[in-house]
Scaffold this motif. Structure first.
Motif, PDB file in Angstrom:
ATOM      1  N   MET A   1       7.668   7.682   2.430  1.00  0.00           N
ATOM      2  CA  MET A   1       6.689   6.600   2.397  1.00  0.00           C
ATOM      3  C   MET A   1       7.123   5.461   1.461  1.00  0.00           C
ATOM      4  O   MET A   1       7.084   4.295   1.851  1.00  0.00           O
ATOM      5  N   LYS A   2       7.566   5.761   0.271  1.00  0.00           N
ATOM      6  CA  LYS A   2       7.958   4.699  -0.666  1.00  0.00           C
ATOM      7  C   LYS A   2       9.226   3.991  -0.197  1.00  0.00           C
ATOM      8  O   LYS A   2       9.333   2.773  -0.328  1.00  0.00           O
ATOM      9  N   ALA A   3      10.165   4.732   0.363  1.00  0.00           N
ATOM     10  CA  ALA A   3      11.381   4.095   0.876  1.00  0.00           C
ATOM     11  C   ALA A   3      11.048   3.147   2.028  1.00  0.00           C
ATOM     12  O   ALA A   3      11.626   2.050   2.130  1.00  0.00           O
TER      13      ALA A   3
ATOM     14  N   MET B   1       0.814  -1.195   0.000  1.00  0.00           N
ATOM     15  CA  MET B   1       0.000   0.000   0.000  1.00  0.00           C
ATOM     16  C   MET B   1       0.860   1.263   0.000  1.00  0.00           C
ATOM     17  O   MET B   1       0.463   2.275  -0.553  1.00  0.00           O
ATOM     18  N   LYS B   2       2.030   1.161   0.620  1.00  0.00           N
ATOM     19  CA  LYS B   2       2.900   2.338   0.654  1.00  0.00           C
ATOM     20  C   LYS B   2       3.466   2.647  -0.730  1.00  0.00           C
ATOM     21  O   LYS B   2       3.643   3.807  -1.088  1.00  0.00           O
ATOM     22  N   LEU B   3       3.752   1.619  -1.506  1.00  0.00           N
ATOM     23  CA  LEU B   3       4.341   1.833  -2.820  1.00  0.00           C
ATOM     24  C   LEU B   3       3.320   2.359  -3.829  1.00  0.00           C
ATOM     25  O   LEU B   3       3.685   3.041  -4.780  1.00  0.00           O
ATOM     26  N   THR B   4       2.050   2.053  -3.629  1.00  0.00           N
ATOM     27  CA  THR B   4       1.019   2.537  -4.540  1.00  0.00           C
ATOM     28  C   THR B   4       0.367   3.825  -4.062  1.00  0.00           C
ATOM     29  O   THR B   4      -0.549   4.325  -4.711  1.00  0.00           O
ATOM     30  N   ALA B   5       0.829   4.355  -2.953  1.00  0.00           N
ATOM     31  CA  ALA B   5       0.357   5.634  -2.398  1.00  0.00           C
ATOM     32  C   ALA B   5      -1.159   5.650  -2.206  1.00  0.00           C
ATOM     33  O   ALA B   5      -1.877   6.488  -2.755  1.00  0.00           O
ATOM     34  N   GLN B   6      -1.639   4.712  -1.415  1.00  0.00           N
ATOM     35  CA  GLN B   6      -3.063   4.649  -1.090  1.00  0.00           C
ATOM     36  C   GLN B   6      -3.469   5.911  -0.309  1.00  0.00           C
ATOM     37  O   GLN B   6      -2.713   6.390   0.529  1.00  0.00           O
ATOM     38  N   PRO B   7      -4.645   6.451  -0.588  1.00  0.00           N
ATOM     39  CA  PRO B   7      -5.065   7.717   0.032  1.00  0.00           C
ATOM     40  C   PRO B   7      -5.046   7.704   1.564  1.00  0.00           C
ATOM     41  O   PRO B   7      -4.684   8.705   2.183  1.00  0.00           O
ATOM     42  N   GLN B   8      -5.411   6.560   2.179  1.00  0.00           N
ATOM     43  CA  GLN B   8      -5.410   6.497   3.640  1.00  0.00           C
ATOM     44  C   GLN B   8      -3.997   6.685   4.188  1.00  0.00           C
ATOM     45  O   GLN B   8      -3.786   7.406   5.161  1.00  0.00           O
ATOM     46  N   LEU B   9      -3.048   6.022   3.550  1.00  0.00           N
ATOM     47  CA  LEU B   9      -1.661   6.135   4.016  1.00  0.00           C
ATOM     48  C   LEU B   9      -1.057   7.490   3.699  1.00  0.00           C
ATOM     49  O   LEU B   9      -0.259   8.008   4.484  1.00  0.00           O
ATOM     50  N   VAL B  10      -1.421   8.057   2.562  1.00  0.00           N
ATOM     51  CA  VAL B  10      -0.919   9.393   2.224  1.00  0.00           C
ATOM     52  C   VAL B  10      -1.362  10.394   3.280  1.00  0.00           C
ATOM     53  O   VAL B  10      -0.576  11.246   3.718  1.00  0.00           O
ATOM     54  N   GLU B  11      -2.596  10.282   3.730  1.00  0.00           N
ATOM     55  CA  GLU B  11      -3.096  11.184   4.765  1.00  0.00           C
ATOM     56  C   GLU B  11      -2.325  11.014   6.076  1.00  0.00           C
ATOM     57  O   GLU B  11      -1.891  11.997   6.688  1.00  0.00           O
ATOM     58  N   VAL B  12      -2.119   9.774   6.489  1.00  0.00           N
ATOM     59  CA  VAL B  12      -1.407   9.515   7.747  1.00  0.00           C
ATOM     60  C   VAL B  12       0.039   9.973   7.648  1.00  0.00           C
ATOM     61  O   VAL B  12       0.562  10.619   8.570  1.00  0.00           O
TER      62      VAL B  12
END
Length: 102
Positions: free
Chosen positions: A22-24, A1-12
């Motif tokens: 996030m991607k690293a 999910m971090k590699l695909t930049a899911q909206p929930q994770l982008v917000e957090v």
């Protein structure tokens, strides 16, 4: 999910100021899981995953986020490690017999 930049994770990640990493962190997480799954590197993968998710819980606690998800994943990692190699949790050391020769 971090590699695909899911909206929930982008917000957090943006609220915690860690969005640039996030991607690293996603790549590191996949690398640690692969080490954990490979039998020869189970121990180092276990310790790296423990440190990774322990750090994730610390960051989420410091930012007043809900830290249950990293705790659940860490619990599953520990359970999987115990099922695969219970000696990871053993405190007994093997004693080597020392033979004195003259």
């Amino acid at each position: 999910m971090k590699l695909t930049a899911q909206p929930q994770l982008v917000e957090v990640f943006s609220r915690s100021g860690m969005l640039p990493y996030m991607k690293a962190l996603g790549i590191a997480e996949l690398f640690f899981v692969s080490l954990f799954l490979w039998p020869r590197s189970l121990r180092i993968g276990f310790f790296l995953l423990t440190a990774y998710f322990g750090g994730a819980m610390a960051v989420e606690l410091s930012q007043h986020f809900f830290f249950i998800m990293p705790a659940v994943i860490l619990t599953l990692v520990w359970l999987g490690a115990w099922l695969r190699d219970g000696s990871l949790f053993s405190t007994a050391q093997k004693q080597h017999k020392i033979i004195a020769t003259e």
